[in-house]
Motif scaffolding. Structure first.
Motif, PDB file in Angstrom:
ATOM      1  N   MET A  52       0.716  -1.102  -0.257  1.00 43.22           N
ATOM      2  CA  MET A  52      -0.031   0.040   0.043  1.00 43.22           C
ATOM      3  C   MET A  52       0.812   1.447  -0.100  1.00 43.22           C
ATOM      4  O   MET A  52       2.100   1.335   0.472  1.00 43.22           O
ATOM      5  CB  MET A  52      -0.934   0.046   1.231  1.00 43.22           C
ATOM      6  N   PRO A  53       0.307   2.405  -0.539  1.00 44.91           N
ATOM      7  CA  PRO A  53       1.224   3.659  -0.547  1.00 44.91           C
ATOM      8  C   PRO A  53       1.260   4.045   0.914  1.00 44.91           C
ATOM      9  O   PRO A  53       0.578   3.566   1.954  1.00 44.91           O
ATOM     10  CB  PRO A  53       0.171   4.524  -1.004  1.00 44.91           C
ATOM     11  N   PRO A  54       2.436   4.707   1.300  1.00 43.53           N
ATOM     12  CA  PRO A  54       2.799   4.988   2.632  1.00 43.53           C
ATOM     13  C   PRO A  54       1.728   5.666   3.357  1.00 43.53           C
ATOM     14  O   PRO A  54       1.772   5.387   4.775  1.00 43.53           O
ATOM     15  CB  PRO A  54       4.098   5.783   2.427  1.00 43.53           C
ATOM     16  N   PHE A  55       1.087   6.664   2.836  1.00 41.81           N
ATOM     17  CA  PHE A  55       0.089   7.488   3.507  1.00 41.81           C
ATOM     18  C   PHE A  55      -1.222   6.504   4.017  1.00 41.81           C
ATOM     19  O   PHE A  55      -1.691   6.795   5.152  1.00 41.81           O
ATOM     20  CB  PHE A  55      -0.332   8.519   3.053  1.00 41.81           C
ATOM     21  N   VAL A  56      -1.065   5.563   3.343  1.00 38.87           N
ATOM     22  CA  VAL A  56      -2.243   4.488   3.569  1.00 38.87           C
ATOM     23  C   VAL A  56      -1.975   3.574   4.720  1.00 38.87           C
ATOM     24  O   VAL A  56      -2.648   3.335   5.643  1.00 38.87           O
ATOM     25  CB  VAL A  56      -2.755   3.690   2.310  1.00 38.87           C
ATOM     26  N   LYS A  57      -0.779   2.980   4.418  1.00 39.60           N
ATOM     27  CA  LYS A  57      -0.144   2.348   5.353  1.00 39.60           C
ATOM     28  C   LYS A  57       0.063   2.689   6.930  1.00 39.60           C
ATOM     29  O   LYS A  57      -0.181   2.190   7.548  1.00 39.60           O
ATOM     30  CB  LYS A  57       1.277   1.864   4.891  1.00 39.60           C
ATOM     31  N   LYS A  75     -18.019  13.367  -6.253  1.00 38.33           N
ATOM     32  CA  LYS A  75     -18.857  12.765  -7.230  1.00 38.33           C
ATOM     33  C   LYS A  75     -18.938  11.345  -7.425  1.00 38.33           C
ATOM     34  O   LYS A  75     -19.688  10.765  -7.769  1.00 38.33           O
ATOM     35  CB  LYS A  75     -18.919  13.649  -8.593  1.00 38.33           C
ATOM     36  N   ASP A  76     -17.700  10.661  -7.019  1.00 35.80           N
ATOM     37  CA  ASP A  76     -17.563   9.284  -6.988  1.00 35.80           C
ATOM     38  C   ASP A  76     -17.766   8.612  -5.798  1.00 35.80           C
ATOM     39  O   ASP A  76     -17.547   9.275  -4.759  1.00 35.80           O
ATOM     40  CB  ASP A  76     -16.118   8.918  -7.555  1.00 35.80           C
ATOM     41  N   ALA A  77     -17.780   7.278  -5.558  1.00 35.13           N
ATOM     42  CA  ALA A  77     -17.954   6.634  -4.698  1.00 35.13           C
ATOM     43  C   ALA A  77     -16.613   6.418  -3.662  1.00 35.13           C
ATOM     44  O   ALA A  77     -15.415   6.798  -4.380  1.00 35.13           O
ATOM     45  CB  ALA A  77     -18.243   4.982  -4.667  1.00 35.13           C
ATOM     46  N   ASP A  78     -16.670   6.317  -2.263  1.00 37.99           N
ATOM     47  CA  ASP A  78     -15.685   6.668  -1.499  1.00 37.99           C
ATOM     48  C   ASP A  78     -14.757   5.406  -1.574  1.00 37.99           C
ATOM     49  O   ASP A  78     -15.383   4.220  -1.953  1.00 37.99           O
ATOM     50  CB  ASP A  78     -16.025   6.863  -0.053  1.00 37.99           C
ATOM     51  N   THR A  79     -13.670   5.409  -1.479  1.00 36.84           N
ATOM     52  CA  THR A  79     -12.874   4.370  -1.559  1.00 36.84           C
ATOM     53  C   THR A  79     -12.493   3.838   0.085  1.00 36.84           C
ATOM     54  O   THR A  79     -11.906   4.684   0.815  1.00 36.84           O
ATOM     55  CB  THR A  79     -11.221   4.624  -2.138  1.00 36.84           C
ATOM     56  N   THR A  80     -12.771   2.347   0.338  1.00 35.78           N
ATOM     57  CA  THR A  80     -12.556   2.199   1.606  1.00 35.78           C
ATOM     58  C   THR A  80     -11.518   1.289   1.993  1.00 35.78           C
ATOM     59  O   THR A  80     -11.285   0.138   1.053  1.00 35.78           O
ATOM     60  CB  THR A  80     -13.733   1.579   2.381  1.00 35.78           C
ATOM     61  N   TYR A  81     -10.545   1.368   2.697  1.00 37.72           N
ATOM     62  CA  TYR A  81      -9.481   0.315   2.950  1.00 37.72           C
ATOM     63  C   TYR A  81      -9.724  -0.326   4.364  1.00 37.72           C
ATOM     64  O   TYR A  81      -9.859   0.435   5.428  1.00 37.72           O
ATOM     65  CB  TYR A  81      -7.929   1.120   3.123  1.00 37.72           C
ATOM     66  N   VAL A  88      -4.778  -5.834   3.169  1.00 34.39           N
ATOM     67  CA  VAL A  88      -5.746  -4.733   3.058  1.00 34.39           C
ATOM     68  C   VAL A  88      -6.778  -4.961   2.018  1.00 34.39           C
ATOM     69  O   VAL A  88      -6.331  -5.096   0.968  1.00 34.39           O
ATOM     70  CB  VAL A  88      -4.969  -3.415   2.660  1.00 34.39           C
ATOM     71  N   LYS A  89      -8.039  -4.955   2.230  1.00 31.47           N
ATOM     72  CA  LYS A  89      -9.177  -5.009   1.362  1.00 31.47           C
ATOM     73  C   LYS A  89      -9.633  -3.682   0.961  1.00 31.47           C
ATOM     74  O   LYS A  89      -9.821  -2.897   2.033  1.00 31.47           O
ATOM     75  CB  LYS A  89     -10.137  -5.887   1.880  1.00 31.47           C
TER      76      LYS A  89
END
Length: 479
Positions: A52-57, A75-81, A88-89
């Motif tokens: 995963m990208p560092p900021f997500v990790k 305007k787009d759907a949220d991305t959930t981690y 990580v799903k």
């Protein structure tokens, strides 16, 4: 035959598309097609934490429940981690409708069981109307008109009464009463059908007129608009009536030409003029009311008439109690007998409804519906059709398949564009100007085991198209 092939095409094409999407990498999993529920998050990938990208990790390890939501574009759907067991799903978007297995369950619990309850109650009332002689009197009074529209139906036949009650219930937005009356009409018409597996001319005419959806009081639509804070929730009522009335006339003409009905009959002309006069009169009355008066009138008229029908049935049965004694029963026992017949009818139509709704679920979740919908919207936009109109087309496209699905698009259009936008108003007209064609065919023809619907499906879809075109012109004219 046409319905069967259409059902097979929907099923097989959806399965092929789902499998293709999985192996081509467009979908990470197809489990949602089987087990997912409407509005569930859709799993699009699964990775190890170190990928995963560092900021997500950094964020996900510190977040509550190891879950973070990133909304880069409103305007787009949220991305959930979601972080669990060193993986990580990643979820994005929501599911359009229930998966295949939840649809099976919901069809029984949320649709068929309530429908059986409605059928039991209203079929019990209809048994009282039959034994008391009320249906016979109604049939005699309406026979001069109905024998012109349904020339194969004998004069004073009981089906005339049932069809009248069905049309009246639809006209007033009484869906819970319209279906039992309509099913009783189909059963009665089946008794005089010479070929029990093929739809008769009378059954096709009745189905097409029923599915055209002529409605005077669009109570549910007004309720949705009021909940969305529309400035005048009832302002779509007149466009809805005009659109559904044109659809009804179109259905009558298309089927009438096919069945070589005499349109010059004086009784038909008089009946049509009376209907138009009644609609215009009611519209003029409603139009002079203020906002509160309109809401009060529209919310109470249908309920009051339904209560009146129930009250009249019971009172008339009480007055004609001798007829029940002559038939070797009582009013209450007759009601129970009719209710039992209603339950049997509900059980009979369950497989037909299940098969159709499961196919529609698979069709929507496969992504095929969205591709076709976007393609049609793209064609319309290149033809110069305004974006406000193309944004409402998903409601029109889904309406023949699923009332609940199109209702979801309607509510979404009001939330996205505003209840007073042309898109939301046009979506409202689409929703109330026609029936759910495939559901109606499955229920009504399934109730009498009709296997060959002949030209009924094609005619009903053509009428749906006419209603869509009419709705666009009417909405553009009014708003």
């Amino acid at each position: 035959m046409v319905l069967s092939r259409f059902w097979l095409v929907i099923f097989i094409s959806s399965i092929v598309f789902v499998v293709f999407s999985l192996f081509s990498g467009n979908s990470y999993t197809i489990d949602y097609v089987l087990n997912g529920k409407k509005d569930d998050r859709v799993l699009i990938s699964e990775k190890h934490l170190y990928q995963m990208p560092p900021f997500v990790k950094d964020s996900i390890e510190k977040a509550p429940e190891n879950t973070i939501i990133i909304n880069n574009n409103p305007k787009d759907a949220d991305t959930t981690y979601v972080y669990k067991s060193q993986t990580v799903k990643v979820y994005s978007g929501v599911q359009k409708s229930d998966g295949l297995l939840p649809t099976c369950k919901a069809t029984l619990l949320d649709l068929i069981i309530p429908l059986i309850a409605y059928l039991a109650f209203f079929c019990g009332l209809m048994e009282l109307l039959i034994i008391s002689g009320a249906t016979e009197k109604l049939a005699k009074s309406l026979s001069p008109v109905f024998v012109k529209v349904f020339p194969s139906v004998p004069k004073n036949h009981p089906s005339i009464s049932y069809m009248t009650l069905n049309f009246a219930a639809n006209f007033l937005g009484l869906d819970s009463a319209a279906t039992p009356f309509g099913l009783k009409a189909m059963e009665s018409l089946q008794e005089i059908n010479p070929d029990k597996e093929k739809a008769s001319d009378a059954q096709i005419m009745f189905m097409c007129l029923h599915a055209s959806g002529l409605t005077l009081i669009a109570t549910s639509i007004i309720g949705y608009r009021a909940a969305a804070n529309a400035s005048n929730p009832a302002d779509v009522m007149l466009p809805c009536i005009i659109t559904s009335f044109i659809g009804t006339i179109a259905a009558f003409l298309i089927v009438g030409i096919k069945q070589k009905i005499n349109f010059k009959s004086a009784s038909l002309v008089v009946a049509l003029m009376v209907m138009i006069a009644a609609i215009v009169g009611l519209l003029m009355y409603v139009n002079h009311l203020d906002l509160i008066g309109k809401n009060y009138f529209t919310s109470n008229l249908s309920a009051l008439i339904l209560v009146g029908i129930i009250g009249f049935t019971l009172l008339f049965a009480f007055i004609k109690e001798k007829k029940f004694a002559e038939a070797g029963t009582t009013v209450y026992e007759a009601f129970v007998t009719g209710a039992n017949n209603g339950i049997k009818t509900g059980v009979t139509i369950f497989p037909y409804v299940l098969g159709m709704l499961v196919a529609i679920s698979l069709f929507r979740n496969s992504g095929l519906f969205e591709i076709i919908s976007n393609g049609i919207a793209f064609v319309f936009s290149n033809m110069g059709v305004s974006k406000e109109i193309t944004d409402a087309l998903p409601v029109a496209m889904l309406r023949p398949f699923s009332s609940a699905g199109s209702r979801g698009f309607l509510i979404d259009s009001m939330n996205t564009f505003g209840a007073d936008s042309l898109t939301a108003r046009l979506s409202s007209i689409f929703q109330c100007s026609a029936e759910s064609t495939f559901y109606v065919i499955a229920v009504y023809f399934g109730s009498v085991n009709i296997k060959n619907t002949r030209y009924a499906l094609g005619t009903m879809l053509l009428v749906d198209l006419i209603c869509v075109i009419t709705a666009i012109f009417v909405a553009s004219w009014f708003f």
